[in-house]
Design an enzyme around this catalytic site. Structure first.
Site: not given
Ligand code: NAP
Length: 673
Positions: A258, A297
């Site tokens: 990720e 993020c």
């Protein structure tokens, strides 16, 4: 002030910082607060402890046992969350940021605990999909099964969510039955260390199920094999470096990444100023820029608005951002705290300067920070406007991991989609529109480039969860630049820590392996009617074969008029004959189900408490007046639900006088233990 000693938990022992330890500074004051890392950490002993002690102990348990453990861990963390809040302020996070990280992380544990018990079997093998019919007579079948990997999951996390980042990986891993070694980012590892201590002190997990590396990982990744998983969250550069490790490549180690992501948010063409959608858009963008000081993020890095509305968006957004109170996160009035470190601040300012080469800064503010805060890692919100997003490149590929975002105008929705996709693959794109056709166009054009598409408008805004919130029920991850990984998404996330195997064999074999009766396997005749037997007495495959009952024309007439279902196929012989499915008037499917119940129930009060539903009902062959039906009722699967009762899934088949199947379904009942 003495530095806090942040330890690792390795092979059952707490290991204090030693040679090679790094000093960690407070985000708020810049002063050193802690020390973490020890070059002497025995990573081989940690891997061995996980693989040979933690793994076997976890695999002995079933999904429901592990789900209960995860719930208990969530409860242990909840009971001590004030301590976690208190520790987190030094990362620069405000109290509302703590709610995302700490409460959000605990909430994720509870969702996995509950999904584990509701959606996974009360056993050790997860059946993936239905039985596949591989032979004409059903003596050779296929079934995909998932079993836990027999290695260790190494979780490498980013600094921004020291609790959620750990728990969103830990919950599915433990549920799968795999031990984990958690390596938080050093900058905020003191919060993770506390969360790990709380979980270990609660004494819920078997030895070896959870270990912690505070500081560097050493050479751990050089010793992984095909039963191990690395689940990484962090920057694209680090991901590239780690996934290119020759041992990881050579041994086919699963590597889930990720990474960073140039997420976009699109203001729909219909969302004029004055509409609820316009206001919602401004609110969401401002929130995403300032929550966690933009260190998410999923934060919105690129803002897309119709060309004619760019000015209005800049004006409204600037007005909202100017109200951001920046300061000490411990102060309740503060809306935005600091970045995690001064190193991170320097990085964000450098990235903002790169964006500034292609875009004009249209908003910033000067926070009023004095005293010890003057050396903190504070950065104000910065809004840029890129006038030529087609020619620009750096605004689409530079992630300034702070409160920095760039607005760009689009000509039409296809152009907006093309710009969103220029991020090269992202975690999330949002669209604020009240026009479902626009939403469909965006999903068709952008779906392949984004892990999540969040659509919001006046109908959903009150209950919506926010552009930036990954939810345990939904997949988190994204293609390309976002890492190509996928986490969470309910049971999908658990399967990342299991191997899917295509098992082929006879019904008997598949029944024994999966713990679920497969038609064709042995039918066990119980000692008494199955409805008189308690949950624990019933065995898988226990079967009742009923007597036959003939269906008459009077039955069909009676049922039709009694229920009001006088559909022509049951009432009009000529019309039914004109239908390609029927030989003439036929019995209602629901009449057959009712007769089936009449054939198999045992009427007296007993352990069957309720019928809670039917699954997979199929009518295969019509039944005419004069035909007779009989029923086979077999215990297919059992799942404990509460302290008093469990669910029994019965496989039911109705056959006619020629032994042809006329209907099939699963019947669900709740049965007392
Ligand atoms: P980072 O510098 O890439 O570090 C991520 C993790 O990798 C840290 O735990 C770090 O440990 C570790 N690491 C670095 N080098 C390593 C090595 N050689 N061997 C083993 N581990 C190593 O990222 P970050 O600064 O912590 O986080 C910010 C980035 O994460 C941003 O780019 C953001 O977009 C991304 N992020 C992505 C997601 C997502 O879900 N996609 C979520 C949050 C953040 P040390 O701290 O000890 O160096």
């Amino acid at each position: 002030m003495a530095l806090q000693q942040i330890s690792s938990f390795a092979a059952g022992q707490w290991v204090a910082p030693g040679a090679g330890a790094r000093t960690i500074a407070s985000a708020i004051t810049g002063a050193p607060i802690a020390s973490a890392g020890n070059d002497a950490l025995d990573v081989l002993a940690m891997l061995d402890h996980a693989r040979n002690t933690g793994g076997p102990a976890l695999r002995k348990l079933g999904f429901h046992d592990r789900a209960r453990m995860i719930k208990a861990l969530g409860q242990a963390l909840t009971a001590r969350k004030q301590e976690l809040y208190a520790a987190s302020f030094d990362t620069g996070a405000t109290q509302s940021d703590h709610l995302i990280d700490i409460d959000g992380g605990i909430g994720t544990m509870f969702v996995f605990a509950s999904k584990g018990r509701r959606e996974m079997p009360d056993g050790q093998v997860y059946l993936d999909g239905e039985v596949e019919q591989l032979s004409r007579n059903g003596t050779f079948l296929g079934q995909h099964v998932c079993t836990p990997l027999q290695g260790v999951a190494v979780h490498i996390n980013a600094f921004n969510f020291p609790v959620w980042g750990m728990l969103e990986k830990l919950a599915p891993t433990l549920l799968a039955g795999v031990p984990s070694i958690v390596k938080p980012a050093t900058n905020s590892c003191y919060v993770t260390e506390l969360a790990v201590r709380i979980m270990l002190e609660a004494d819920i997990l078997p030895a070896g199920a959870l270990q912690l590396v505070s500081g560097g990982l050493g050479h751990m990744l050089d010793h992984l094999g095909c039963q191990d998983v690395v689940s990484f969250t962090g920057s694209a550069d680090t991901a590239l470096k780690l996934r290119s490790n020759p041992v990881i490549l050579q041994n086919g180690v699963r590597f889930v990444a990720e990474q960073d992501s140039l997420n976009a948010s699109i203001l729909g063409p219909d969302a004029e100023p004055g509409t609820p959608e316009f206001d919602l858009f401004i609110k969401e963008v401002a929130r995403e820029m300032t929550t966690k000081a933009g260190q998410k993020c999923t934060a919105i890095r690129r803002i897309m608005a119709p060309q004619s509305r760019v000015e209005a968006v800049i004006e409204a957004l600037s007005a909202r951002l100017s109200k951001t109170v920046i300061g000490d996160p411990r102060d309740e009035a503060t809306r935005m705290g600091a970045l995690v470190s001064n190193g991170q601040k320097a990085d964000v300012l450098a990235k903002a300067a790169i964006i500034g080469q292609e875009a004009e800064q249209v908003f910033t503010m000067k926070p009023d920070l004095t005293g010890e805060l003057a050396n903190g890692a504070f950065v104000p919100p910065m809004l840029f406007h890129c006038a030529d997003p087609d020619r620009a490149q750096r605004v689409h590929d530079t992630e300034a991991f702070g409160p920095v975002s760039t607005i760009m105008g689009y000509r039409d929705i296809d152009h907006a989609v093309a710009l969103a996709n220029r991020g090269g693959g992202s975690l999330v794109t949002s669209l604020i529109t009240h026009d479902a056709d626009v939403a469909r166009d965006v999903v068709m054009g952008a779906g392949a480039w984004h892990g999540r598409i969040y659509i919001n408008n006046r109908d959903s805004m009150k209950e919506s969860t926010g552009h930036g919130s990954p939810l345990p029920h939904m997949v988190h991850g994204g293609p390309g630049r976002a890492g190509g990984g996928e986490e969470m998404g309910g049971v999908r996330g658990v399967k990342h820590y299991m191997q899917r195997t295509a098992v082929q064999g006879s019904p008997e074999m598949l029944t024994r392996i999966g713990g679920k009766w497969v038609p064709g396997a042995t039918e066990v005749a119980g000692p008494a009617h199955p409805f008189t037997r308690r949950y624990d007495e019933l065995s898988i495959g226990e079967t009742l074969n009923t007597a036959a009952r003939t269906v008459t024309m009077d039955d069909i007439e009676h049922f039709a008029h009694f229920t009001g279902d006088t559909f022509y196929a049951h009432m009009d012989d000529a019309a039914a004959k004109r239908n390609p499915f029927f030989p003439g008037r036929v019995a209602h499917g629901y009449l057959l189900l009712s007769f089936a119940a009449g054939l198999f129930v045992e009427p007296n009060e007993g352990p069957v408490l309720a019928n809670t539903g039917l699954d997979g009902l199929r009518f295969m062959k019509p039944v005419s007046a004069g035909d007779s039906i009989k029923v086979r009722l077999s215990v297919k699967a059992k799942t404990r639900r509460t302290d008093e009762y469990g669910e029994v899934r019965w496989h039911v088949t109705l056959t006619n006088q020629d032994d042809e199947q006329v209907a099939e379904y699963d019947l669900l009942t709740m049965n007392a233990y």
